[in-house]
Design an enzyme around this catalytic site. Structure first.
Site, short mmCIF file in Angstrom:
data_model
loop_
_atom_site.label_atom_id
_atom_site.label_comp_id
_atom_site.label_asym_id
_atom_site.label_seq_id
_atom_site.Cartn_x
_atom_site.Cartn_y
_atom_site.Cartn_z
N SER A 251 0.81 -1.22 0.00
CA SER A 251 0.00 0.00 0.00
C SER A 251 0.85 1.27 0.00
CB SER A 251 -0.94 0.01 1.20
OG SER A 251 -0.21 -0.13 2.41
N ASP A 488 -2.86 6.30 11.65
CA ASP A 488 -1.99 5.87 10.56
C ASP A 488 -0.77 6.78 10.51
OD1 ASP A 488 -0.72 5.09 8.27
OD2 ASP A 488 -2.46 5.27 6.95
N HIS A 491 1.55 5.55 6.33
CA HIS A 491 1.24 6.12 5.02
C HIS A 491 1.34 7.64 5.07
CE1 HIS A 491 -0.80 2.13 5.01
NE2 HIS A 491 -0.31 2.10 3.78
#
Length: 520
Positions: A251, A488, A491
């Site tokens: 990802s 998160d 990312h």
């Protein structure tokens, strides 16, 4: 009496001599004439051996078409050139799963101004154009065999050379390492406005999800001693014309993929001429996307592969299925990789997850599942499997990039244990984290150095160490009801840090082209 008869006899002798010479000349002329006619078919055999200037009026056979449409590359192999009447077309069928077979490469010719260089003496301006329609000229097997043999000689001759592309470039006569520098404020950043790009999925769309601060958007990476070339989406697209650029990984690479789509979109006047060919909307659930840029007949693609090697399952004694990772087998998606002209690989973050880090009854070689295996050694072996596949299945005409590990910034825990990075609004300016260089990255460097094919190492690890402010934290979703969510801190928000990674890819292409021109 006797003496008076001598002159007539001498006269007769002269007459006989002249007649004999005449007859001899006539005989030799006849012999030469008929011999020439008899030898003509045999002499014609040598016309194919010794070079002959082509006649302007001579008819063109299939054989002359083949010769006129081939040239010898710097490696000495033969490749077919497209005729001017041909236009390369990328159709949807080029991306169908049914075509995931080995494609016979046809190199395309580039202008010098579009040339690139992947490694010191290795020109990569002639990317392998698998998607361009084949020339009508036939390519015989002996040409292909000669090409393969020549390429093998090139590989063998370079076996002992260092294969990590040097990150130092000469800019204005000064040496410049693109990956050592600092982040500087730049009001011209971001390149695309937050919330303006339809290809950013919810998890990275921090401003739309309610993030209140915006200063994290206005930073630009600046190497020490030089400036990166100002990013030009139009120029980048011109370099991709007729090509397939593919990002392969987890990802984090999807994060970079969405960034690249948004950056290139800024170079389009008619933005409707950019679209996903299957009609898919980007989500984390799907693992394959192909975006086409009609005006440039090129595609930018994403292929999900968490580890680059093969994931699987095994059935234990109780009949339950457990996941496994075959570190000696390449990932099933590798058939797609072969079709790309430029490939950006990455793996890293999934190697820190629970089962991968613990290594119990998980790692597999052949039919053997190890009861316990060191995760770092598994990472090394997996990368060697990837490197071996690259050496055996890719070619010098392709540009291979490996993007380095991207730093996470969790405080007080990890992604699944209460770690946080919320309310970070400035990059790190000092501290030990700035010098952090994971052991995984040292393994990456070691593996690439042992490879036969040149690989560009996009070493973004240390530049991401600074950016504790660039993560979605709690803004990976639209805020709802004050409910606590996992933060998160791995990312990146978009626009944001991955834009700099893509700017570095563009800068690498531009600067290496300039370096190639200067060396000529």
């Amino acid at each position: 009496m006797a003496s008076s008869s001598l002159p007539p006899k001498k006269k007769n002798n002269n007459r006989y001599t002249l007649s004999t010479i005449f007859l001899l000349l006539l005989f030799l002329s006849s012999l030469f004439y008929f011999s020439k006619r008899a030898l003509e078919p045999k002499l014609s055999l040598y016309k194919d051996v010794f070079s002959q200037p082509p006649s302007v009026f001579s008819p063109r056979s299939a054989d002359t078409e083949l010769l006129d449409n081939t040239l010898t590359t710097p490696y000495g192999d033969t490749k077919v050139l497209k005729t001017k009447s041909e236009t390369p077309i990328l159709s949807k069928s080029d991306f169908d799963d049914s075509l995931d077979q080995k494609v016979t490469p046809i190199s395309s010719e580039f202008k010098d101004t579009e040339g690139l260089k992947a490694f010191k003496k290795t020109p990569i301006s002639d990317f392998n154009d698998n998607l361009v329609e084949k020339s009508s000229a036939p390519v015989s097997s002996e040409y292909e065999d000669a090409s393969n043999a020549t390429k093998k000689q090139v590989v063998d001759s370079e076996r002992n050379e260092e294969k990590v592309v040097d990150s130092d470039f000469k800019v204005g006569g000064q040496s410049c390492d693109l990956y050592k520098g600092r982040w500087v404020k730049d009001e011209k950043h971001p390149i695309y406005k937050a919330g303006s790009c339809p290809y950013v999925d919810e998890a990275f769309d921090c401003q739309s999800n309610g993030r209140p601060d915006s200063e994290y958007l206005n930073w630009r990476w600046k190497p020490h001693g030089c400036d990166l070339p100002r990013f030009s989406a139009t120029d980048f697209l011109k370099r991709l014309k007729g090509k397939r650029l593919m990002l392969v990984g987890d990802s984090m690479n999807r994060n970079q993929f969405e960034s690249l789509l948004c950056l290139l979109r800024e170079g389009l006047v008619n933005k409707s001429k950019m679209y996903e060919i299957h009609g898919y909307k980007i989500t984390k659930g799907r693992g394959y996307y192909v975006f086409k840029f009609e005006d440039y007949n090129c595609t930018v693609e994403f292929v999900r592969s968490h580890f680059l090697v093969r994931e699987g399952v095994r059935i234990n004694a109780q009949g339950n299925s457990n996941p496994t990772l075959s570190i000696d087998r390449i990932d099933k998606s590798s058939n797609r990789w072969k079709k790309a002209d430029i490939v950006v690989f990455n793996t890293g973050h999934w190697w820190t997850h629970g089962k991968t880090a613990r290594g119990k009854n998980y790692y597999k070689e052949g039919d053997h599942v190890y009861p316990k295996f060191d995760a770092l050694e598994a990472y090394r072996r997996a990368l060697k499997t990837w490197a071996k596949w690259i050496d055996e299945n890719m070619s010098h005409e392709k540009l291979i990039i490996y993007r380095g590990y991207s730093s996470a910034h969790f405080r007080g825990g990890d992604w699944d244990s209460g770690g946080s990075c919320n309310k970070e609004t400035e990059p790190v300016s000092t501290g030990s984290i700035l010098g952090n260089y994971p052991l995984k990255m040292k393994i990456v460097e070691e593996v690439i150095k042992e490879m036969q094919l040149p690989v560009v190492l996009l070493n973004v690890t240390q530049l991401t160490n600074f950016r504790k402010d660039g993560h979605p934290s709690v803004y990976g979703k639209v805020a709802s009801g004050g409910r606590k969510v996992k933060q998160d801190c791995s990312h990146w928000c978009l626009p944001g840090v991955p834009d700099a990674w893509n700017e570095l890819i563009y800068a690498t292409l531009v600067l290496q082209q300039q370096s190639s021109v200067n060396q000529q």
